[in-house]
Design a protein around this motif. Structure first.
Motif, PDB file in Angstrom:
ATOM      1  N   THR A  59       5.008   2.884  -6.841  1.00  0.00           N
ATOM      2  CA  THR A  59       4.334   2.757  -8.144  1.00  0.00           C
ATOM      3  C   THR A  59       3.450   3.960  -8.457  1.00  0.00           C
ATOM      4  N   LYS A  60       3.286   4.862  -7.500  1.00  0.00           N
ATOM      5  CA  LYS A  60       2.383   6.011  -7.653  1.00  0.00           C
ATOM      6  C   LYS A  60       0.985   5.520  -8.027  1.00  0.00           C
ATOM      7  N   HIS A  61       0.518   4.530  -7.250  1.00  0.00           N
ATOM      8  CA  HIS A  61      -0.811   3.919  -7.447  1.00  0.00           C
ATOM      9  C   HIS A  61      -0.939   3.296  -8.832  1.00  0.00           C
ATOM     10  N   GLY A  62       0.172   2.746  -9.322  1.00  0.00           N
ATOM     11  CA  GLY A  62       0.162   2.070 -10.613  1.00  0.00           C
ATOM     12  C   GLY A  62       0.538   2.954 -11.789  1.00  0.00           C
ATOM     13  N   ALA A  63       0.682   4.256 -11.575  1.00  0.00           N
ATOM     14  CA  ALA A  63       0.978   5.188 -12.666  1.00  0.00           C
ATOM     15  C   ALA A  63       2.423   5.059 -13.173  1.00  0.00           C
ATOM     16  N   ASN A  64       3.351   4.654 -12.302  1.00  0.00           N
ATOM     17  CA  ASN A  64       4.735   4.458 -12.719  1.00  0.00           C
ATOM     18  C   ASN A  64       4.838   3.051 -13.315  1.00  0.00           C
ATOM     19  N   LYS A  65       4.732   2.950 -14.620  1.00  0.00           N
ATOM     20  CA  LYS A  65       4.653   1.656 -15.324  1.00  0.00           C
ATOM     21  C   LYS A  65       5.886   0.795 -15.081  1.00  0.00           C
ATOM     22  N   SER A  66       7.052   1.399 -15.071  1.00  0.00           N
ATOM     23  CA  SER A  66       8.289   0.637 -14.887  1.00  0.00           C
ATOM     24  C   SER A  66       8.341  -0.013 -13.501  1.00  0.00           C
ATOM     25  N   LEU A  67       8.081   0.783 -12.474  1.00  0.00           N
ATOM     26  CA  LEU A  67       8.093   0.226 -11.118  1.00  0.00           C
ATOM     27  C   LEU A  67       6.926  -0.729 -10.896  1.00  0.00           C
ATOM     28  N   GLN A  90      -4.462  -4.918 -12.568  1.00  0.00           N
ATOM     29  CA  GLN A  90      -3.270  -5.638 -12.116  1.00  0.00           C
ATOM     30  C   GLN A  90      -2.679  -4.958 -10.887  1.00  0.00           C
ATOM     31  N   HIS A  91      -2.690  -3.627 -10.865  1.00  0.00           N
ATOM     32  CA  HIS A  91      -2.194  -2.915  -9.686  1.00  0.00           C
ATOM     33  C   HIS A  91      -3.046  -3.265  -8.463  1.00  0.00           C
ATOM     34  N   GLU A  92      -4.359  -3.267  -8.639  1.00  0.00           N
ATOM     35  CA  GLU A  92      -5.244  -3.610  -7.527  1.00  0.00           C
ATOM     36  C   GLU A  92      -5.066  -5.075  -7.116  1.00  0.00           C
ATOM     37  N   GLN A  93      -4.815  -5.943  -8.087  1.00  0.00           N
ATOM     38  CA  GLN A  93      -4.518  -7.353  -7.780  1.00  0.00           C
ATOM     39  C   GLN A  93      -3.278  -7.432  -6.902  1.00  0.00           C
ATOM     40  N   GLY A  94      -2.319  -6.547  -7.162  1.00  0.00           N
ATOM     41  CA  GLY A  94      -1.108  -6.503  -6.340  1.00  0.00           C
ATOM     42  C   GLY A  94      -1.423  -6.248  -4.878  1.00  0.00           C
ATOM     43  N   HIS A  95      -2.353  -5.343  -4.615  1.00  0.00           N
ATOM     44  CA  HIS A  95      -2.753  -5.094  -3.221  1.00  0.00           C
ATOM     45  C   HIS A  95      -3.305  -6.382  -2.594  1.00  0.00           C
ATOM     46  N   TYR A  96      -4.136  -7.067  -3.349  1.00  0.00           N
ATOM     47  CA  TYR A  96      -4.716  -8.320  -2.848  1.00  0.00           C
ATOM     48  C   TYR A  96      -3.618  -9.352  -2.611  1.00  0.00           C
ATOM     49  N   LEU A 140       1.289 -10.672  17.596  1.00  0.00           N
ATOM     50  CA  LEU A 140       1.693 -11.069  16.251  1.00  0.00           C
ATOM     51  C   LEU A 140       0.794 -10.416  15.207  1.00  0.00           C
ATOM     52  N   GLU A 141      -0.518 -10.397  15.472  1.00  0.00           N
ATOM     53  CA  GLU A 141      -1.459  -9.747  14.549  1.00  0.00           C
ATOM     54  C   GLU A 141      -1.124  -8.259  14.397  1.00  0.00           C
ATOM     55  N   GLN A 142      -0.830  -7.592  15.483  1.00  0.00           N
ATOM     56  CA  GLN A 142      -0.488  -6.169  15.424  1.00  0.00           C
ATOM     57  C   GLN A 142       0.793  -5.944  14.630  1.00  0.00           C
ATOM     58  N   GLU A 143       1.766  -6.801  14.839  1.00  0.00           N
ATOM     59  CA  GLU A 143       3.032  -6.707  14.112  1.00  0.00           C
ATOM     60  C   GLU A 143       2.807  -6.867  12.609  1.00  0.00           C
ATOM     61  N   PHE A 144       1.994  -7.852  12.239  1.00  0.00           N
ATOM     62  CA  PHE A 144       1.729  -8.097  10.825  1.00  0.00           C
ATOM     63  C   PHE A 144       0.866  -6.994  10.222  1.00  0.00           C
ATOM     64  N   GLN A 145      -0.065  -6.444  10.986  1.00  0.00           N
ATOM     65  CA  GLN A 145      -0.894  -5.340  10.495  1.00  0.00           C
ATOM     66  C   GLN A 145      -0.031  -4.122  10.207  1.00  0.00           C
ATOM     67  N   LYS A 146       0.911  -3.852  11.095  1.00  0.00           N
ATOM     68  CA  LYS A 146       1.817  -2.716  10.901  1.00  0.00           C
ATOM     69  C   LYS A 146       2.661  -2.925   9.645  1.00  0.00           C
ATOM     70  N   ALA A 147       3.166  -4.124   9.443  1.00  0.00           N
ATOM     71  CA  ALA A 147       3.954  -4.431   8.245  1.00  0.00           C
ATOM     72  C   ALA A 147       3.095  -4.292   6.992  1.00  0.00           C
ATOM     73  N   TRP A 148       1.847  -4.768   7.055  1.00  0.00           N
ATOM     74  CA  TRP A 148       0.927  -4.680   5.920  1.00  0.00           C
ATOM     75  C   TRP A 148       0.687  -3.215   5.543  1.00  0.00           C
ATOM     76  N   ASP A 149       0.400  -2.393   6.535  1.00  0.00           N
ATOM     77  CA  ASP A 149       0.166  -0.965   6.279  1.00  0.00           C
ATOM     78  C   ASP A 149       1.371  -0.328   5.598  1.00  0.00           C
ATOM     79  N   HIS A 150       2.545  -0.626   6.102  1.00  0.00           N
ATOM     80  CA  HIS A 150       3.770  -0.027   5.553  1.00  0.00           C
ATOM     81  C   HIS A 150       3.994  -0.470   4.106  1.00  0.00           C
ATOM     82  N   VAL A 151       3.861  -1.744   3.831  1.00  0.00           N
ATOM     83  CA  VAL A 151       4.103  -2.238   2.471  1.00  0.00           C
ATOM     84  C   VAL A 151       3.056  -1.699   1.509  1.00  0.00           C
ATOM     85  N   GLN A 152       1.792  -1.759   1.881  1.00  0.00           N
ATOM     86  CA  GLN A 152       0.721  -1.331   0.986  1.00  0.00           C
ATOM     87  C   GLN A 152       0.812   0.158   0.649  1.00  0.00           C
ATOM     88  N   GLU A 153       0.959   0.974   1.653  1.00  0.00           N
ATOM     89  CA  GLU A 153       0.884   2.414   1.453  1.00  0.00           C
ATOM     90  C   GLU A 153       2.234   3.037   1.100  1.00  0.00           C
TER      91      GLU A 153
END
Length: 171
Positions: A140-148, A82-88, A120-133
């Motif tokens: 979520t600590k890579h899914g380890a923090n169950k509550s978050l 489910q955590h990995e699905q979140g990345h997708y 626009l692609e660069q702007e969205f790529q930068k946003a994607w990197d920030h949100v994902q990482e």
């Protein structure tokens, strides 16, 4: 214009190659799985008509670069998937927002429109990197923090359901 792969559901069997299912974490990794979602744009421009050029048609696909997906075998549980699905799903939400922004672009020439698309692609790529990482994995600590992780799961699901869902509305 279309977006493909928006509602794709990951599985351990089809999305994680057997050769990438490990007994222990790869060297330098501090988490138990890694998924590589991506989005790709294929675009067509019209001939300039009058003083304005717009995007006539665009196809965006959301998919996985499966050869880079990996998991520790003993950790192949529903919560981690489910955590990995979140990345997708974050990638899918971003791809849809990119698609909407793309349809609003215009310029006086094809070259200027292409430059606006690149920006626009660069702007969205930068946003994607920030949100994902920083936000998703960081909180979520890579899914380890169950509550978050639960909070993120709910927010991601809600944003995917909205036609105008945005990564800006994620925690």
């Amino acid at each position: 214009m279309a977006i493909s792969g928006f509602d794709y559901k990951l599985s351990w069997d089809k999305d994680f190659p057997e050769e990438n299912k490990y007994e222990t974490r790869p060297a330098g990794k501090e988490y138990d799985s890694e998924t590589h979602p991506k989005w790709k744009l294929k675009m067509y421009y019209p001939k300039p008509n009058g003083r304005r050029v717009i995007v006539r048609d665009a196809d965006i696909s959301v998919s996985l670069d499966k050869k880079y997906n990996w998991v520790v075998k003993s950790k192949m549980v529903a919560e981690l998937l489910q955590h990995e699905q979140g990345h997708y799903d974050i990638t899918a939400i971003l791809a849809r927002a990119f698609y909407v922004a793309l349809k609003k672009l215009y310029a006086p020439s094809v070259d200027e429109l292409k430059e606006k698309v690149r920006n626009l692609e660069q702007e969205f790529q930068k946003a994607w990197d920030h949100v994902q990482e920083n936000r998703y994995d960081g909180q979520t600590k890579h899914g380890a923090n169950k509550s978050l992780q639960k909070t993120w799961n709910q927010k991601i699901s809600a944003e995917k359901k909205k036609p105008d869902g945005s990564i800006d509305n994620l925690p």
